[in-house]
Scaffold this motif. Structure first.
Motif, short mmCIF file in Angstrom:
data_model
loop_
_atom_site.label_atom_id
_atom_site.label_comp_id
_atom_site.label_asym_id
_atom_site.label_seq_id
_atom_site.Cartn_x
_atom_site.Cartn_y
_atom_site.Cartn_z
N ALA A 19 6.76 -25.83 -2.68
CA ALA A 19 7.23 -26.77 -1.66
C ALA A 19 8.75 -26.87 -1.66
N GLU A 20 9.34 -26.87 -2.85
CA GLU A 20 10.80 -26.92 -2.94
C GLU A 20 11.44 -25.63 -2.42
N ARG A 22 10.18 -23.74 -0.10
CA ARG A 22 10.06 -23.80 1.36
C ARG A 22 11.23 -24.56 1.99
N ARG A 23 11.65 -25.63 1.34
CA ARG A 23 12.80 -26.40 1.87
C ARG A 23 14.09 -25.60 1.77
N ILE A 24 14.24 -24.78 0.74
CA ILE A 24 15.45 -23.99 0.56
C ILE A 24 15.43 -22.76 1.46
N TRP A 25 14.24 -22.20 1.72
CA TRP A 25 14.09 -21.02 2.58
C TRP A 25 13.36 -21.40 3.87
N PRO A 26 13.93 -22.18 4.76
CA PRO A 26 13.21 -22.57 5.97
C PRO A 26 12.98 -21.39 6.93
#
Length: 140
Positions: A19-20, A22-26
């Motif tokens: 999940a983290e 995903r936020r860094i690699w949108p």
């Protein structure tokens, strides 16, 4: 988490959940996170994820390094793995409608008539007295 763990994360050390990442690699599709991480040599931890999802955790410094490479267009990412590509937009648009199975109706009548004729001819040929030489004659 302790203060040391927080400091490690700020310094780029430590481990990130999916999940983290995903936020860094949108720009990366959620289903492609593992493949992109593997292709770009992001280290993963064999330890269970802190959120108990059994997903791997990713090395924070590697994730940030790859994020910069993704932004510059240098990362090893296939077009279908990107959330912002034409392929991803094509996948998001609905495709043609799914064809429904054929039901018994007027459009089936010609095929049914032909099938009935074939079945009748086969039955008639099997039950008629003279099979026109196609039957076996048993001699005593």
């Amino acid at each position: 988490m302790g203060a040391a763990d927080e400091q490690d994360r700020e310094d780029g050390q430590g481990w990130l959940t999916t999940a983290e990442v995903r936020r860094i690699w949108p720009q990366i599709r959620p289903s492609s996170i593992r493949a992109v991480a593997r292709a770009n040599r992001v280290r993963t931890s064999g330890a269970p994820s802190p959120d108990l999802t059994r997903e791997p955790t990713y090395h924070a410094a590697d994730v940030r390094r790859v994020a910069a490479r993704i932004a510059r267009g240098e990362a090893d990412v296939a077009p279908w793995q990107r959330a912002d590509s034409d392929t991803a937009r094509d996948d998001a648009t609905p495709g043609p409608p799914v064809r429904q199975p054929v039901r018994w109706g007027p459009e089936n009548v010609p095929g049914l008539v032909l099938l009935a004729i074939i079945v009748v001819l086969i039955l008639w040929g099997l039950t008629s007295g003279d099979n026109h030489g196609t039957g076996t004659v048993f001699v005593r």
